[in-house]
Scaffold this motif. Structure first.
Motif, mmCIF file in Angstrom:
data_model
loop_
_atom_site.group_PDB
_atom_site.id
_atom_site.type_symbol
_atom_site.label_atom_id
_atom_site.label_comp_id
_atom_site.label_asym_id
_atom_site.label_seq_id
_atom_site.Cartn_x
_atom_site.Cartn_y
_atom_site.Cartn_z
ATOM 1 N N ARG A 1 25.593 -3.759 -8.304
ATOM 2 C CA ARG A 1 25.316 -2.511 -9.019
ATOM 3 C C ARG A 1 24.268 -1.655 -8.312
ATOM 4 N NH1 ARG A 1 23.678 -1.632 -15.424
ATOM 5 N NH2 ARG A 1 23.850 0.640 -15.357
ATOM 6 N N TYR A 2 23.225 -2.293 -7.782
ATOM 7 C CA TYR A 2 22.082 -1.510 -7.318
ATOM 8 C C TYR A 2 21.914 -1.440 -5.798
ATOM 9 C CZ TYR A 2 20.633 -1.474 -12.187
ATOM 10 O OH TYR A 2 20.594 -1.286 -13.543
ATOM 11 N N PHE A 3 22.559 -2.337 -5.068
ATOM 12 C CA PHE A 3 22.304 -2.383 -3.638
ATOM 13 C C PHE A 3 23.547 -2.234 -2.767
ATOM 14 C CE2 PHE A 3 18.819 -4.790 -5.580
ATOM 15 C CZ PHE A 3 17.732 -4.080 -5.084
ATOM 16 N N MET A 4 24.725 -2.400 -3.337
ATOM 17 C CA MET A 4 25.947 -2.337 -2.543
ATOM 18 C C MET A 4 26.714 -1.089 -2.944
ATOM 19 S SD MET A 4 26.848 -6.415 -2.896
ATOM 20 C CE MET A 4 28.289 -6.379 -1.837
ATOM 21 N N ARG A 5 26.558 -0.037 -2.178
ATOM 22 C CA ARG A 5 27.116 1.258 -2.549
ATOM 23 C C ARG A 5 28.497 1.509 -1.967
ATOM 24 N NH1 ARG A 5 24.555 1.911 -6.796
ATOM 25 N NH2 ARG A 5 25.466 4.002 -6.863
ATOM 26 N N SER A 6 28.963 0.664 -1.053
ATOM 27 C CA SER A 6 30.282 0.856 -0.460
ATOM 28 C C SER A 6 30.773 -0.478 0.097
ATOM 29 C CB SER A 6 30.218 1.903 0.663
ATOM 30 O OG SER A 6 29.383 1.451 1.707
ATOM 31 N N VAL A 7 31.965 -0.461 0.653
ATOM 32 C CA VAL A 7 32.548 -1.691 1.194
ATOM 33 C C VAL A 7 32.064 -1.870 2.633
ATOM 34 C CG1 VAL A 7 34.660 -3.038 1.461
ATOM 35 C CG2 VAL A 7 34.594 -1.159 -0.167
ATOM 36 N N LYS A 8 30.889 -2.463 2.777
ATOM 37 C CA LYS A 8 30.355 -2.686 4.119
ATOM 38 C C LYS A 8 30.660 -4.088 4.624
ATOM 39 C CE LYS A 8 26.564 0.629 3.689
ATOM 40 N NZ LYS A 8 25.092 0.819 3.732
ATOM 41 N N ILE A 9 30.731 -5.034 3.695
ATOM 42 C CA ILE A 9 30.942 -6.439 4.041
ATOM 43 C C ILE A 9 32.225 -6.931 3.387
ATOM 44 C CG2 ILE A 9 29.974 -8.766 3.911
ATOM 45 C CD1 ILE A 9 28.376 -6.891 5.664
ATOM 46 N N ILE A 10 32.979 -7.773 4.084
ATOM 47 C CA ILE A 10 34.204 -8.353 3.524
ATOM 48 C C ILE A 10 33.832 -9.350 2.434
ATOM 49 C CG2 ILE A 10 36.264 -9.714 4.025
ATOM 50 C CD1 ILE A 10 36.226 -8.570 6.847
ATOM 51 N N SER A 11 34.280 -9.095 1.218
ATOM 52 C CA SER A 11 33.908 -9.910 0.060
ATOM 53 C C SER A 11 34.566 -11.283 0.097
ATOM 54 C CB SER A 11 34.306 -9.195 -1.230
ATOM 55 O OG SER A 11 33.604 -7.983 -1.384
ATOM 56 N N ASP A 12 33.857 -12.256 -0.464
ATOM 57 C CA ASP A 12 34.392 -13.617 -0.551
ATOM 58 C C ASP A 12 35.144 -13.781 -1.867
ATOM 59 O OD1 ASP A 12 35.036 -16.237 -0.412
ATOM 60 O OD2 ASP A 12 32.987 -16.994 -0.232
ATOM 61 N N LEU A 13 36.393 -13.402 -1.867
ATOM 62 C CA LEU A 13 37.221 -13.522 -3.068
ATOM 63 C C LEU A 13 37.845 -14.906 -3.197
ATOM 64 C CD1 LEU A 13 38.948 -10.014 -2.964
ATOM 65 C CD2 LEU A 13 36.793 -10.695 -4.051
ATOM 66 N N PHE A 14 37.552 -15.769 -2.238
ATOM 67 C CA PHE A 14 38.041 -17.147 -2.279
ATOM 68 C C PHE A 14 37.112 -18.044 -3.090
ATOM 69 C CE2 PHE A 14 39.586 -15.180 1.593
ATOM 70 C CZ PHE A 14 40.910 -15.584 1.661
ATOM 71 N N HIS A 15 35.800 -17.730 -3.081
ATOM 72 C CA HIS A 15 34.829 -18.619 -3.718
ATOM 73 C C HIS A 15 33.951 -17.938 -4.763
ATOM 74 C CE1 HIS A 15 35.532 -20.425 0.382
ATOM 75 N NE2 HIS A 15 35.808 -21.449 -0.405
ATOM 76 N N ASP A 16 33.851 -16.625 -4.740
ATOM 77 C CA ASP A 16 32.978 -15.905 -5.666
ATOM 78 C C ASP A 16 33.780 -15.488 -6.900
ATOM 79 O OD1 ASP A 16 31.006 -14.513 -6.916
ATOM 80 O OD2 ASP A 16 30.725 -12.996 -5.358
ATOM 81 N N TYR A 17 33.799 -16.353 -7.903
ATOM 82 C CA TYR A 17 34.552 -16.070 -9.124
ATOM 83 C C TYR A 17 33.954 -16.854 -10.278
ATOM 84 C CZ TYR A 17 36.822 -20.516 -7.931
ATOM 85 O OH TYR A 17 37.064 -21.831 -7.609
ATOM 86 N N LEU A 18 34.305 -16.442 -11.509
ATOM 87 C CA LEU A 18 33.707 -17.022 -12.705
ATOM 88 C C LEU A 18 34.519 -18.159 -13.312
ATOM 89 C CD1 LEU A 18 32.549 -13.771 -14.566
ATOM 90 C CD2 LEU A 18 31.104 -15.416 -13.358
ATOM 91 N N PHE A 19 35.859 -18.061 -13.255
ATOM 92 C CA PHE A 19 36.682 -18.983 -14.037
ATOM 93 C C PHE A 19 37.778 -19.636 -13.190
ATOM 94 C CE2 PHE A 19 35.390 -15.474 -16.901
ATOM 95 C CZ PHE A 19 34.515 -16.189 -17.707
ATOM 96 N N GLU A 20 37.986 -20.923 -13.470
ATOM 97 C CA GLU A 20 39.116 -21.651 -12.907
ATOM 98 C C GLU A 20 40.331 -21.411 -13.807
ATOM 99 O OE1 GLU A 20 38.866 -23.175 -10.125
ATOM 100 O OE2 GLU A 20 36.745 -23.729 -9.881
ATOM 101 N N ILE A 21 41.489 -21.226 -13.180
ATOM 102 C CA ILE A 21 42.703 -20.950 -13.949
ATOM 103 C C ILE A 21 43.840 -21.817 -13.423
ATOM 104 C CG2 ILE A 21 43.255 -19.004 -12.432
ATOM 105 C CD1 ILE A 21 44.606 -17.649 -14.813
ATOM 106 N N PRO A 22 44.638 -22.426 -14.304
ATOM 107 C CA PRO A 22 45.770 -23.218 -13.835
ATOM 108 C C PRO A 22 46.714 -22.394 -12.974
ATOM 109 C CG PRO A 22 45.370 -23.610 -16.173
ATOM 110 C CD PRO A 22 44.499 -22.463 -15.773
ATOM 111 N N ALA A 23 47.332 -23.033 -12.009
ATOM 112 C CA ALA A 23 48.185 -22.316 -11.056
ATOM 113 C C ALA A 23 49.472 -21.808 -11.689
ATOM 114 C CB ALA A 23 48.513 -23.219 -9.874
#
Length: 354
Positions: free
Chosen positions: A85-107
């Protein structure tokens, strides 16, 4: 069917109302939770069966299996949200969508068995997802001007042929250095279950979905595919939606995709659709009729409040269905484009651009 979070049961009610008023669509474009409703509509022949499936114990048990990810502590989650919210104003770094998440979901989702290419009186499907254009080992690297995602429509061959060469409306937003590729990809081979499972994989809620054809994020890449609908159809029904949450959703969209979700929503609301369905107050009316997030200080996690009994879950689905049915009837009975009408819940964030 533009998302809806855990309130996607209202789409079954909207569809029932459209059919009752002889406005049954030939094609459903669906993203996120709307993809679950769309799949059930396509596979099952009547309203009672559709509602029964969504209300089934199997579907309830699936949501009960959602678990907070062990690594997603309250402290870590708050720090990540604060940074976005306060420090990342644009897409400068490739996000870790493989490990940065809140919930496990069945496949595997408990959907009625069928193929993506069902034929007959039920509508065709176009399910929105986003294909990652980077690999896991590239997470954390500087993005530069690189495009990181491709808007993808899972659909049948006929639908795909109508979109050949079409540019993504998200990839062409002027003045925004977004990370979305300029052209839409179509995929006519993905199974129904995989397509729906991909569409609900919202970033930071669930991990990206890995498939033999690549890695994918959810339909959040284009929750309001009005341009695609107008390319495919002579007549379009579209929702008037509530705005994105400014504290969490907007920073997530900005730092992963490089888009302003509410600017996109205002732009969509300003366009033409033959029928506008006002669901802008769904988050208010159905606030207690959905699965909700809560802070569990005892377990140091964000958890999901699934109804404690199957009967309570069924009551939630019934309330969602009835809400959608009434909103659908209202929209169909107006008989004319109603985007100029006052929305039930309008703010500066979802008010149509002038």
């Amino acid at each position: 069917m533009a998302g809806g979070g855990f309130r996607f049961g209202y789409y079954l009610g909207i569809y029932a109302a459209a059919c009752q008023r002889n406005k049954a669509p030939d094609l459903l474009l669906a993203s996120c939770g709307g993809a679950i409703a769309a799949a059930i509509i396509q596979v099952l022949p009547d309203d009672a069966e559709r509602k029964a499936w969504l209300s089934s114990y199997e579907m309830y048990a699936f949501w009960c299996q959602l678990r907070s990810a062990r690594h997603a502590t309250l402290t870590q989650s708050f720090i990540s949200a604060f940074r976005r919210r306060y420090f990342m104003r644009s897409v400068k770094i490739i996000s870790d969508l493989f490990h940065d998440y809140l919930f496990e979901i069945p496949a595997v989702l408990p959907l009625p068995p069928n193929a993506l290419h069902s034929v007959g009186k039920t509508p065709a499907l176009g399910i929105i997802g986003g294909k990652l254009l980077y690999e896991k080992h590239e997470v954390g690297q500087r993005r530069g001007a690189r495009k990181l995602f491709a808007e993808t429509l899972f659909c049948n061959d006929r639908t795909g042929s109508l979109l050949v060469g079409m540019s993504s409306a998200l990839g062409e937003i002027p003045g925004q250095d977004n990370a979305i590729a300029p052209h839409i990809i179509t995929d006519s081979h993905m199974s129904l279950n995989d397509a729906v499972r991909i569409s609900i994989a919202d970033m930071f809620y669930f991990p990206c979905y890995s498939h033999v054809s690549g890695n994918y994020i959810g339909g959040v890449i284009d929750l309001f595919p009005l341009e695609i609908a107008n390319r495919l159809a002579d007549s379009v029904m579209m929702e008037l939606k509530q705005p994105f949450d400014q504290a969490f959703a907007i920073p997530a969209l900005r730092t992963v995709l490089g888009i302003d979700g509410n600017a996109r929503l205002r732009h969509v609301h300003a366009q033409f659709a033959d029928t506008w369905i006002d669901t802008s107050d769904a988050h208010l009316i159905l606030a207690n009729q959905q699965i909700r997030k809560r802070l569990s200080w005892q377990h140091n996690q964000i958890r999901l409040d699934v109804p404690s009994t199957h009967a309570k879950y069924v009551a939630q689905i019934e309330a969602q269905w009835e809400y959608g049915y009434q909103r659908g009837l209202e929209a169909c009975e107006k008989g004319q484009p109603n985007c100029k009408k006052p929305m039930r819940h309008v703010t500066k964030h979802n008010k149509a651009e002038q």
